[in-house]
Design an enzyme around this catalytic site. Structure first.
Site, PDB file in Angstrom:
ATOM      1  N   GLU A   1       1.111  -1.162   0.145  1.00 60.82           N
ATOM      2  CA  GLU A   1       0.034  -0.039   0.124  1.00 60.82           C
ATOM      3  C   GLU A   1       0.703   1.436   0.152  1.00 60.82           C
ATOM      4  OE1 GLU A   1      -3.935   1.907   2.780  1.00 60.82           O
ATOM      5  OE2 GLU A   1      -3.261  -0.564   3.140  1.00 60.82           O
TER       6      GLU A   1
ATOM      7  N   GLU B   1      -2.445   0.262  13.433  1.00 60.41           N
ATOM      8  CA  GLU B   1      -3.335   0.548  13.172  1.00 60.41           C
ATOM      9  C   GLU B   1      -5.159   0.308  13.286  1.00 60.41           C
ATOM     10  OE1 GLU B   1      -5.570  -0.234   7.906  1.00 60.41           O
ATOM     11  OE2 GLU B   1      -3.747  -1.202   8.780  1.00 60.41           O
TER      12      GLU B   1
END
Length: 820
Positions: A425, A698
């Protein structure tokens, strides 16, 4: 009690002195402003050299000494300044091949008095002149919206030239230009041809100038880098050279160049910012050497190995956490994060990549034994931002939490604000930086870094004001407007202005800001309610299942309308700063209509907010969206009840988390906010700390209590979004809150938490260092505040009923030890 402190001495005027080849000019202005004032001289021209210094007169009619001079060199400001051409290998450097090297030669009968190289690339480059690496920049020219903006770098190379034959060249890596992005196999996001652009400008003693640029005479050859990719890693044969190889080199092709796209970078480059030695080295059951650096970082693993047999293959894999004593690689998804080296043999060798990076705390090494390792070092990479903010308390868990926030910012501020540095990502998600911007601006000088990223946001913005989810936009999707993500177009420039006082960033971004707010205004109903059903909502709410991170407790329309109200209010403030009076009135009226619609549609008479969860109450209270006193008080009580019922654990996602502690404090219970901050059960900020985290996670539970990794596909151990809590820590524990742009006026109101013995905060604002420190002695709090020149502070001292207004100097107070 106040002790000491200087009188309110202030600047009344200033002089700026510019020396150029044309002489010296002094500009004088009667002004108290000392932050980012308008340039008082004619605009510099391309290549112009100058020296600048300043001094100021104070209100007691004294002039300061002249400042140390700053040397200025203007870049290439016009597309017409460029004569160099983009050169690309004719057949080397395709997607199947490794990193090519392009080079050219030139003769110098005499040495110049000045030499400057301007360079850029399609892909990323590492340049060298006569075999010596040029500069310390890494992954130049960086990642921008390449179709619109391509950065160039400038280097003084005077000391690298020799009389006679010289050779200039660069190795080219895939980088963001044609490396894998977003998903497996997605290469060629911008094109399939790597290319280099270089313009060497030489000035001689007789006043003449010679310009040498990349052109058709350049050639290309292979290097020892056989494969390179940000996600997958690098494969290198150390037996092969990394420089020019005239024998067997091929011709280059010239590619078209729109020189109008070339821009100088606004912020610092990516550089090596630190080095960490291995803490432990052990051998796993699988036979690999496992290295723990003790800190989750972003960068390279640099391994020095003793002499091995020629052609020995050494493989280094990376991961952030362990599972079952081995690297936990599943969170990387498809990213291989692996570097492989073929050794020369017979000598000590240093293994380090060039055109990749990884997020890791651990590496494992195969191909050599542990006794073969001379040293293993983590080379920390990131945009070379100046640290300007600090916080320290008597609680080691809070100190570790704050350190984790800093480390996550350091790792993810790599040329642009990325969401994570390790998996497939590593993108510039708008929602993440939107919530984190105030924290980032306190901790680091982000003024140029985020200003450059915002120019890409504006360039990528759609014709009707739509804002991509990521910038630069390699998704190129058909977008559904995302509350909290699209709002980055407004929030980030406004927060930059508040932190650094730069009106120009507001001027440049104003069309982008206004386009977003007006776009949402067109979608809102007659009450100003935005019934958004975007793809994210209160993302990663802790109640969301691992496979559905968007399933949140908070009603999307409530969240969207609250964010819309905030952006409209910021737009009104921005318009007022820029003197756009009609627009300011328009956005003020819009913000008022949204707030009224929010209260009418989402808030009941007894203060209940639709969907009745922590996020919606916090957004309503912090956004001042409930005007009825009784309903607002009831909403505050309901928020406190929800927090207490949850055993002080967090129940918010990406959009609720930045405001939850402020919402609790707005309800009159900063003690409850502090209690939530210091909770260690999952979900909480300190849960990760107790599990050994060294960066922000996260998910609240990226690692489960049993030490296993959360089964969700989005399980990063280095994501800064939840680190937005540090903004509350800076303002509430440290006590520093800006009241005017660039901290010209600021408030000092620490919360003297009973659980803390002491706390201190420091922020280097544009006018100087602000320092706040307090300590507890029995029943007394001692508070010290240092106020820099050009600012004034409003200090809520312990036991005082009103704030003290103080000017520059050091001030101390003592008072009863009651919570703030």
């Amino acid at each position: 009690m106040l002790e000491g402190g200087d009188p309110l001495v202030s600047q009344t005027r200033y002089e700026a002195e510019l020396t150029t080849e044309s002489g010296t000019v002094i500009a004088t202005a009667s002004s108290r402003d000392g932050v980012l004032v308008d340039w008082p001289f004619p605009a510099l021209e391309s290549r112009q050299v100058g020296r600048l210094r300043v001094r100021c007169e104070t209100s007691d009619e004294r002039w300061t000494d002249w400042s140390p001079p700053i040397d200025l060199v203007a870049g290439l400001l016009d597309a017409a300044d460029w004569i160099a051409q983009l050169v690309s290998p004719s057949s080397l450097g395709t997607l199947e091949d490794g990193a090519p090297f392009v080079f050219g030669s030139f003769d110098l009968p005499e040495l110049p008095v000045a030499a400057r190289l301007y360079a850029s690339a399609q892909g990323i480059y590492e340049a060298q002149l006569n075999g010596v690496r040029i500069g310390a920049d890494i992954f130049a020219p960086g990642w921008t919206a390449y179709e619109h903006r391509l950065q160039y770098q400038s280097y003084d190379v005077s000391g690298l030239l020799v009389r006679g034959s010289n050779r200039l060249g660069a190795a080219l890596g895939n980088g963001w230009y044609r490396g894998q992005l977003v998903y497996k196999g997605n290469r060629e996001s911008y094109g399939n041809r790597l290319a280099f652009l270089a313009q060497l400008e030489l000035d001689f003693a007789d006043g003449s100038r010679r310009i040498i640029g990349t052109d058709a005479s350049w050639r290309a050859c292979e290097t020892g880098i056989l494969f390179d990719d940000f996600y997958d890693g690098e494969r290198r044969d150390l037996r092969l050279p990394m420089g020019p190889q005239p024998q067997g080199a091929e011709a280059v092709e010239l590619l078209p160049l729109d020189a109008a796209r070339l821009v100088a970078r606004r912020g610092p480059a990516v550089r090596e910012t630190g080095r960490i030695s291995a803490e432990t080295m052990t051998v796993t059951e699988s036979g690999r050497v496992l290295v723990d650096f003790g800190q989750n970082v972003v960068g390279w693993a640099e391994v020095t190995v003793r002499a091995q047999a020629p052609g020995t293959e050494v493989t280094i894999r990376h991961a952030e956490v362990l599972e079952g004593g081995e690297l936990a690689r599943r969170p990387l998804r498809t990213a291989q994060a692996t570097c492989t080296y073929l050794l020369v043999g017979g000598q000590e060798e240093i293994l380090r990549p060039t055109f990749t990076y990884n997020g890791f705390r651990y590496v494992d090494i195969s191909g050599v034994e542990v006794d073969d390792l001379v040293s293993v070092t983590a080379v920390v990479l990131g945009t070379d931002l100046e640290r300007i903010g600090w916080l320290e308390t008597s609680d080691p868990l809070l100190n570790r939490l704050h350190a984790n926030v800093v480390w996550s910012a350091r790792g993810n501020f790599l040329d642009l604000p990325t969401d994570c540095p390790q998996r497939d990502e590593r993108l510039g998600w708008t929602g993440d930086i939107q919530v984190f911007a105030p924290t980032a601006n306190f901790l680091f000088d982000t003024s140029g870094f985020l200003a450059g990223w915002l120019e890409d946001l504006a360039a990528e913005q759609g014709p009707r004001g739509e804002v991509p989810y990521i910038v630069p936009d390699v998704l190129r999707a058909e977008y559904t407007d995302a509350p909290g993500w699209g709002d980055a177009a407004v929030v980030v420039p406004w927060e930059l202005y508040r932190a650094f006082g730069d009106r120009d960033v507001l001027r440049r971004q104003y069309p982008s800001m206004a386009a977003w707010v007006r776009r949402i205004a067109d979608q809102a109903d007659s009450d100003g309610v935005w019934n958004a059903q975007g793809p994210f909502g209160d993302w990663l709410d802790p109640t969301a299942p691992p496979d559905d991170p968007a399933r949140a407790q908070a009603d999307q329309a409530v969240v969207a309308t609250a964010y819309f109200a905030r952006s409209a209010r910021m737009m009104a403030q921005t318009a007022r700063v820029l003197g756009e009076v009609a627009d300011a009135d328009e956005f003020d009226m819009l913000a008022a209509r949204i707030a009224h619609g929010f209260e009418r549609r989402f808030v009941s008479e007894d203060g209940r907010v639709r969907s009745d969860c922590q996020t919606v109450y916090a957004l309503a209270l912090v956004g001042e969206l409930i005007t009825d006193d009784r309903a607002r008080a009831a909403a505050g009580r309901r928020l406190i009840d929800l927090v207490v019922e949850a055993d002080y654990r967090v129940a918010t996602g990406f959009l609720g988390t930045p405001v939850i502690l402020d919402g609790i404090a707005k309800a009159g219970r900063p003690d409850v906010a502090y209690r939530m901050l210091t909770e260690t059960g999952v979900p909480s900020w300190l849960y990760a700390v107790t599990m050994g985290a060294t960066t922000t996670w996260e998910r609240w539970d990226s690692m489960l209590p049993d030490g296993s990794v959360n089964p969700g596909a989005m399980t990063s151990f280095n994501h800064y979004a939840y680190g937005a809590v540090a903004d509350w820590m800076h303002r509430t524990i440290g006590g520093i809150t800006s009241l005017e742009a660039a901290y010209r006026r600021f408030e000092v109101r620490p919360f003297f938490a009973q659980e803390l013995e002491h706390a201190s905060a420091r922020h280097r604002c544009p006018l100087g260092d602000i320092r706040v420190g307090w300590r507890r002695e029995s029943s007394t709090i001692h508070l010290t505040v240092e106020v820099p020149r050009g600012t004034e502070a409003f200090v809520h001292a312990p036991g005082a009923s009103e704030a003290h207004r103080v000017g520059p100097g050091r001030h101390t107070w003592s008072g009863p030890a009651t919570p703030g």
